[in-house]
Write a protein that holds these residues in place. Structure first.
Motif, mmCIF file in Angstrom:
data_model
loop_
_atom_site.group_PDB
_atom_site.id
_atom_site.type_symbol
_atom_site.label_atom_id
_atom_site.label_comp_id
_atom_site.label_asym_id
_atom_site.label_seq_id
_atom_site.Cartn_x
_atom_site.Cartn_y
_atom_site.Cartn_z
ATOM 1 N N UNK A 50 0.279 11.667 2.730
ATOM 2 C CA UNK A 50 -0.359 10.553 2.378
ATOM 3 C C UNK A 50 -1.281 10.687 1.548
ATOM 4 N N UNK A 51 -2.291 11.758 1.924
ATOM 5 C CA UNK A 51 -3.431 11.758 1.038
ATOM 6 C C UNK A 51 -2.913 12.275 -0.441
ATOM 7 N N UNK A 52 -1.986 13.252 -0.295
ATOM 8 C CA UNK A 52 -1.447 13.515 -1.709
ATOM 9 C C UNK A 52 -0.925 12.356 -2.466
ATOM 10 N N UNK A 53 -0.676 11.185 -1.837
ATOM 11 C CA UNK A 53 -0.297 9.938 -2.536
ATOM 12 C C UNK A 53 -1.309 9.363 -3.492
ATOM 13 N N UNK A 54 -2.600 10.030 -3.203
ATOM 14 C CA UNK A 54 -3.864 9.365 -4.324
ATOM 15 C C UNK A 54 -3.581 9.885 -5.417
ATOM 16 N N UNK A 55 -2.744 11.159 -5.687
ATOM 17 C CA UNK A 55 -3.038 11.703 -7.275
ATOM 18 C C UNK A 55 -1.463 11.966 -7.495
ATOM 19 N N UNK A 56 -0.439 12.342 -6.648
ATOM 20 C CA UNK A 56 0.719 12.733 -7.222
ATOM 21 C C UNK A 56 1.812 11.820 -6.412
ATOM 22 N N UNK A 113 0.934 -1.136 -0.158
ATOM 23 C CA UNK A 113 0.056 0.063 -0.081
ATOM 24 C C UNK A 113 0.817 1.360 -0.109
ATOM 25 N N UNK A 114 1.920 1.231 0.615
ATOM 26 C CA UNK A 114 2.979 2.661 1.012
ATOM 27 C C UNK A 114 3.528 2.568 -0.630
ATOM 28 N N UNK A 164 -5.801 -0.032 9.803
ATOM 29 C CA UNK A 164 -6.388 -0.859 10.450
ATOM 30 C C UNK A 164 -5.540 -2.332 10.369
ATOM 31 N N UNK A 165 -4.517 -2.155 9.187
ATOM 32 C CA UNK A 165 -3.423 -3.192 9.370
ATOM 33 C C UNK A 165 -2.518 -2.955 10.792
ATOM 34 N N UNK A 194 -9.492 5.177 0.711
ATOM 35 C CA UNK A 194 -9.336 4.167 1.794
ATOM 36 C C UNK A 194 -8.377 3.644 2.200
ATOM 37 N N UNK A 195 -7.175 3.955 1.369
ATOM 38 C CA UNK A 195 -5.751 3.167 1.694
ATOM 39 C C UNK A 195 -5.336 3.767 3.120
ATOM 40 N N UNK A 196 -5.426 4.949 3.525
ATOM 41 C CA UNK A 196 -5.128 5.385 4.700
ATOM 42 C C UNK A 196 -5.693 4.755 5.861
#
Length: 442
Positions: free
Chosen positions: A410-416, A359-360, A378-379, A371-373
């Protein structure tokens, strides 16, 4: 807190050939051993207890109390084991200590073994550092020749054998019970406790396991006295210790100071962050401890201060990162390390660390999904506290704390991709920063 700098363990590091027995003796070496042998073992344990020395390997458990747990009525022999398998990312204090002044550790081993009435002591060293292993073996040979180790130590009737054992290079063997299995010739994996090593450790016999710095501190306590040692540090975190400073700092290295010094003071002594940069985040005790930020610069670097901030002092590996560093990338690299070093015994650790990496990596590449974060958190909740040892806890500590303080990255990892947000070349510590540098995927 006393003076900012207190060279005790590091006092002779710059001396010419400080690792030789004669040079160590000229600076007062082995006088503490003679003092200890003139006392009863119980009196030596009492002095260490009174000093307030706490384990320097990470947990911070009182050393003298740990020694007193050894059962007195067990028919099996008692063993002393020194954990010199230093391998926590960012930690570099035990290896330079053994390289610069191995007799400091050897003298501490003899005194500690005498205090717990052990006739055999083992120093378990990380196998990759062959130069350290050879330096330590040479020091042990010199101590044997001088009568400090062997039969009838200094004519007192006390017998002691010391063995330097080179490990096979597994991070998990830094965990004390995995170390014992490795020392016995088995695969290094943590044991279920109880029984604890103090009752059934090496060869199912009473065993005391201490970190290098903990044992190396014992001679100075016998020389200076418990009151002298406890006059340094803070109320609950006594004495001096060695901090490992690395990362985006002007002068990285080892620094010895009383417990309770702040990172701001440490950075001032090291020339601050590299020119033109400011601190973004740091680890107080290596990557196994939750990261902290610039707002924690003035917290005391002791066990209570770090616990109050939701982190741990750990091995006192101060890794400092400036604003050019991607938190997502750093966290991924740490988790990749723990995935690789997992012994595979516990399913949450073995499988969970693998999924965290997947995921990272997605987030680093800017390909994260909604939902990745939450899935990562949860993991982490299902990995931490659900394994035989603390490797799983360390693997998730850096992740949860990174998300806590830098969730937006981490949220920026959704697009950049991370290398577009923070080009990796700019964060390197091995080359000059150049204008217009661009980053890219691995």
């Amino acid at each position: 807190m006393s003076d900012t700098l207190t060279p005790v363990l590091t006092a002779n590091w710059a001396d010419e050939r400080a690792w030789k027995l004669g040079n160590y003796e000229r600076t007062g070496g082995y006088t503490a051993l003679r003092t200890a042998l003139g006392m009863t073992p119980e009196e030596v344990v009492g002095v260490v207890k009174d000093s307030g020395l706490r384990g320097r390997g990470g947990a911070g458990f009182p050393t003298g109390m740990k020694w007193s747990f050894v059962p007195k009525d067990n028919p099996n022999p008692t063993y002393l084991v020194v954990n010199a398998d230093e391998s926590e990312p960012g930690t570099c204090k035990d290896m330079p200590l053994m390289l610069a002044s191995p007799h400091t550790l050897v003298e501490g081993v003899i005194i500690s073994a005498y205090a717990i009435k052990a006739r055999y002591a083992f120093i378990y060293v990380r196998g990759e550092v062959l130069h350290v292993v050879r330096r330590l073996q040479q020091a042990v040979r010199e101590a044997y020749s001088a009568g400090y180790i062997g039969s009838n130590v200094l004519g007192t009737g006390y017998d002691l054998e010391v063995v330097v054992h080179a490990g096979a290079g597994a991070y998990i063997c830094g965990e004390e019970t995995a170390l014992l299995d490795s020392l016995e010739g088995r695969r290094g994996q943590p044991r279920l406790r109880p029984p604890f090593p103090a009752v059934a450790g090496l060869y199912a016999s009473p065993t005391v396991i201490n970190n290098v710095e903990s044992i190396a501190s014992v001679p100075s306590i016998l020389r200076g006295g418990a009151e002298w040692f406890s006059s340094m540090g803070t109320e609950k975190s006594k004495g001096m210790t060695i901090y490992s400073l690395s990362g985006h700092v002007a002068r990285p290295g080892q620094l010895e100071a009383p417990l309770g010094i702040t990172l701001r003071q440490v950075l001032e002594l090291a020339g601050g962050m590299r020119e033109g940069r400011r601190l973004k985040f740091w680890t107080p005790g290596g990557s196994s401890t939750p990261i902290l930020t610039e707002e924690h610069l003035d917290l005391p670097l002791d066990y209570e201060g770090m616990a109050g901030a939701g982190s741990m002092l750990g091995t006192k590996a101060l890794q400092c990162f400036d604003e050019t560093t991607s938190v997502v990338r750093s966290t991924l690299r740490w988790v990749e390390f723990y995935k690789h070093e997992s012994c595979g015994k516990c399913t949450p650790c073995r499988e969970g660390s693998w999924w965290l990496v997947q995921i990272l990596m997605r987030l680093e590449a800017g390909q994260g999904v909604e939902g990745d974060i939450e899935k990562i958190l949860d993991l982490c909740d299902n990995i931490g506290g659900r394994s035989f040892c603390a490797l799983a806890d360390g693997a998730v500590a850096c992740v949860t704390s990174a998300i806590k303080y830098f969730r937006e990255e981490f949220e920026q990892g959704m697009h950049t991709p991370a290398w577009e947000l923070l080009p990796y070349q700019r964060s390197t510590v091995f080359a000059p920063v150049t204008a217009g540098a661009t980053g890219g995927p691995r």
